[in-house]
Design a protein around this motif. Structure first.
Motif, PDB file in Angstrom:
ATOM      1  N   ARG A 259      32.014  68.529   2.598  1.00 10.45           N
ATOM      2  CA  ARG A 259      32.003  67.445   1.608  1.00 10.45           C
ATOM      3  C   ARG A 259      32.317  67.978   0.208  1.00 10.45           C
ATOM      4  NH1 ARG A 259      33.898  63.599   3.281  1.00 10.45           N
ATOM      5  NH2 ARG A 259      33.348  62.618   1.311  1.00 10.45           N
ATOM      6  N   ALA A 260      31.846  69.177  -0.100  1.00  3.00           N
ATOM      7  CA  ALA A 260      32.188  69.770  -1.393  1.00  3.00           C
ATOM      8  C   ALA A 260      33.692  70.011  -1.482  1.00  3.00           C
ATOM      9  CB  ALA A 260      31.432  71.086  -1.594  1.00  3.00           C
ATOM     10  N   PHE A 261      34.300  70.442  -0.389  1.00  2.00           N
ATOM     11  CA  PHE A 261      35.759  70.607  -0.373  1.00  2.00           C
ATOM     12  C   PHE A 261      36.460  69.279  -0.617  1.00  2.00           C
ATOM     13  CE2 PHE A 261      35.698  74.555   2.625  1.00  2.00           C
ATOM     14  CZ  PHE A 261      35.443  75.379   1.546  1.00  2.00           C
ATOM     15  N   ALA A 262      35.972  68.219   0.047  1.00  7.26           N
ATOM     16  CA  ALA A 262      36.607  66.907  -0.106  1.00  7.26           C
ATOM     17  C   ALA A 262      36.549  66.435  -1.551  1.00  7.26           C
ATOM     18  CB  ALA A 262      35.939  65.885   0.814  1.00  7.26           C
ATOM     19  N   LEU A 263      35.394  66.585  -2.183  1.00 10.08           N
ATOM     20  CA  LEU A 263      35.236  66.148  -3.567  1.00 10.08           C
ATOM     21  C   LEU A 263      36.044  67.028  -4.522  1.00 10.08           C
ATOM     22  CD1 LEU A 263      31.434  65.371  -3.349  1.00 10.08           C
ATOM     23  CD2 LEU A 263      33.234  63.686  -3.781  1.00 10.08           C
ATOM     24  N   THR A 264      36.071  68.328  -4.248  1.00  8.16           N
ATOM     25  CA  THR A 264      36.876  69.239  -5.063  1.00  8.16           C
ATOM     26  C   THR A 264      38.357  68.888  -4.960  1.00  8.16           C
ATOM     27  OG1 THR A 264      35.268  71.012  -4.746  1.00  8.16           O
ATOM     28  CG2 THR A 264      37.480  71.657  -5.451  1.00  8.16           C
ATOM     29  N   LYS A 265      38.802  68.588  -3.746  1.00  8.55           N
ATOM     30  CA  LYS A 265      40.198  68.197  -3.536  1.00  8.55           C
ATOM     31  C   LYS A 265      40.531  66.953  -4.355  1.00  8.55           C
ATOM     32  CE  LYS A 265      43.305  66.736   0.227  1.00  8.55           C
ATOM     33  NZ  LYS A 265      43.545  66.808   1.692  1.00  8.55           N
ATOM     34  N   GLN A 266      39.657  65.974  -4.336  1.00 13.38           N
ATOM     35  CA  GLN A 266      39.896  64.752  -5.105  1.00 13.38           C
ATOM     36  C   GLN A 266      39.988  65.052  -6.600  1.00 13.38           C
ATOM     37  OE1 GLN A 266      36.864  61.908  -4.078  1.00 13.38           O
ATOM     38  NE2 GLN A 266      37.348  61.966  -1.905  1.00 13.38           N
ATOM     39  N   LEU A 267      39.100  65.911  -7.090  1.00 15.66           N
ATOM     40  CA  LEU A 267      39.103  66.247  -8.511  1.00 15.66           C
ATOM     41  C   LEU A 267      40.395  66.952  -8.915  1.00 15.66           C
ATOM     42  CD1 LEU A 267      35.449  67.527  -8.987  1.00 15.66           C
ATOM     43  CD2 LEU A 267      36.418  65.426  -9.926  1.00 15.66           C
ATOM     44  N   VAL A 268      40.800  67.938  -8.126  1.00 16.54           N
ATOM     45  CA  VAL A 268      42.007  68.695  -8.462  1.00 16.54           C
ATOM     46  C   VAL A 268      43.244  67.809  -8.381  1.00 16.54           C
ATOM     47  CG1 VAL A 268      43.480  70.617  -7.773  1.00 16.54           C
ATOM     48  CG2 VAL A 268      40.997  70.895  -7.765  1.00 16.54           C
ATOM     49  N   ASN A 269      43.325  66.998  -7.328  1.00 14.26           N
ATOM     50  CA  ASN A 269      44.499  66.134  -7.172  1.00 14.26           C
ATOM     51  C   ASN A 269      44.632  65.123  -8.310  1.00 14.26           C
ATOM     52  OD1 ASN A 269      45.176  67.454  -4.853  1.00 14.26           O
ATOM     53  ND2 ASN A 269      44.570  65.821  -3.460  1.00 14.26           N
ATOM     54  N   ALA A 270      43.492  64.683  -8.842  1.00 14.64           N
ATOM     55  CA  ALA A 270      43.521  63.679  -9.908  1.00 14.64           C
ATOM     56  C   ALA A 270      43.588  64.290 -11.302  1.00 14.64           C
ATOM     57  CB  ALA A 270      42.281  62.783  -9.816  1.00 14.64           C
TER      58      ALA A 270
END
Length: 314
Positions: A259-270
Motif C-alpha cells: 500500500r505504501a508503494f501504491a500511494l508513493t506511485k500516485q504521489l510521484v505520478n501526480a
C-alpha cells in the motif's frame, strides 16, 4: 519468459496473453512473437483487465510486463480491431515495422488497390469528426492509463523492440529493465502522425521536452544502452540475464509494503502535474492513509525492535 501453468487453446486471447502469479508477482507475457507482439484490440483489453484485477487482488503484490520472441511490442496491430476497423488511423506499429524494416503499406494503412471491388472487402463505415479521438481514448490511452493507475508496482522487462505504442507501454511502467538487444522507436512521425498512447505526456517527464522532441521528430531507433543514458530505462542487462534480473526486482517489490508503494506511485505520478501546494497536500493525505495499514505499523515496530520487517501487503 515465464510460462503459464496451463496450456490455453492456440489462437485464443489467453494463448496470446500469458499470465501466471508466482511468489506474489503477476507475470503478463505478450505471446505473439511472429508479429513482434503487436497488440490486437482483444489482447489490449485482456492486458487492461489483468492490470485492473491486479489492483484489487491481495495475492498480487507486483506485476511484470514482458514478451516472447525478439520483440517486446511493435505497437498496435492496425488490422486487429473489431471488424478490422479499429486502429487503421492509429499510430501504433504493425508486424514488420518495429524492427526497422519497411513499413506495411496499403492493408495496414486502411487503403485499397484500384482493382479491389466491393465484393473483395466490405467498406468500413464513413469516419466522422471525433471518431479518431474517441478510438484513442478507448484504446491506446486506456492501456497506458491502466499501467499508470495500477495499484501495484509494474515492472517492464523489455526483451526486444518496443515501437510506437509498445514503447509507451514500457515507459509507462514504474521500473524498466531492458535486454542489451532491446531498442525503442517512436514510429509516429514516419507516418506523418502525432504520437498516441500518452507518448507526448510520458517522454518529456522522463527526458525533458527538447530530448523528447528529438525522439518524436526523427523516430530513430534508440539502443538499450542509449535509452539508459537518456533515463528511459533503469537498467540494461545481458539478454540471457533479463529474466533473473526481472525476477529479483519483482520479488523485492512483492516483499515490500504494497500500500505504501501504491500511494508513493500516485504521489510521484501526480507530482509534475500540479503546484507545490497540491503536491504537499497529496503527500500529507497519503501519509495519513498509509499510517492505518498493517505494513506501516510493522515498519515502525521493526525499526524500534531492530529487526527486519515482514510486510504482508496490507
Amino acid at each position: 519468459m515465464t510460462p503459464t501453468p496451463v496450456s490455453p487453446e492456440p489462437g485464443t486471447t489467453d494463448s496470446l496473453i500469458l499470465h501466471t502469479t508466482d511468489n506474489a508477482v503477476l507475470w503478463i507475457t505478450l505471446n505473439r512473437p511472429a508479429a513482434l507482439n503487436a497488440l490486437t484490440w482483444d489482447q489490449r483489453e485482456r492486458v487492461i483487465a489483468l492490470l485492473c484485477d491486479a489492483s484489487a487482488d491481495p495475492d498480487v503484490r507486483a506485476v511484470v510486463l514482458t514478451a516472447t520472441g525478439k520483440g517486446f511490442c511493435a505497437g498496435a496491430d492496425l488490422r486487429g480491431g473489431p471488424g478490422g476497423g479499429e486502429g487503421q488511423a492509429a499510430g501504433g506499429s504493425g508486424p514488420g515495422d518495429g524492427d526497422g524494416q519497411a513499413e506495411d503499406g496499403g492493408e495496414q494503412a486502411g487503403t485499397r488497390s484500384e482493382s479491389e471491388g466491393p465484393q473483395d472487402r466490405a467498406r468500413p463505415p464513413e469516419r466522422v469528426v471525433g471518431d479518431v479521438a474517441r478510438m484513442l481514448r478507448r484504446g491506446a490511452q486506456r492501456l497506458v492509463a491502466a499501467v499508470l493507475d495500477c495499484e501495484k508496482p509494474v515492472l517492464a522487462a523489455v526483451n526486444g523492440t518496443a515501437a510506437g505504442l509498445g514503447a509507451h507501454l514500457a515507459l509507462a511502467c514504474d521500473l524498466v529493465l531492458a535486454a542489451e538487444s532491446a531498442t525503442f522507436i517512436e514510429v509516429f512521425a514516419r507516418r506523418g502522425l502525432v504520437p498516441d498512447g500518452g507518448g507526448a505526456y510520458l517522454l518529456p517527464r522522463l527526458v525533458g521536452p527538447q530530448r523528447a522532441k528529438e525522439l518524436l521528430f526523427f523516430g530513430d531507433a534508440v539502443t538499450a544502452a542509449e535509452a539508459q543514458r537518456l533515463g528511459l530505462v533503469n537498467r540494461v542487462v545481458p539478454d540471457a540475464g533479463l529474466e533473473k534480473a526481472t525476477r529479483d526486482w519483482a520479488e523485492r517489490l512483492a516483499a515490500g509494503p504494497t500500500r505504501a508503494f501504491a500511494l508513493t506511485k500516485q504521489l510521484v505520478n501526480a507530482s509534475l502535474d500540479g503546484d507545490r501546494g497540491a503536491a504537499f497536500a497529496a503527500e500529507a493525505a497519503a501519509q495519513e492513509i498509509n499510517m492505518t495499514t498493517v505494513d506501516a505499523r510493522e515498519g515502525v515496530a521493526s525499526f524500534v525492535e531492530r529487526r527486519r520487517p515482514t510486510y504482508r501487503g496490507r
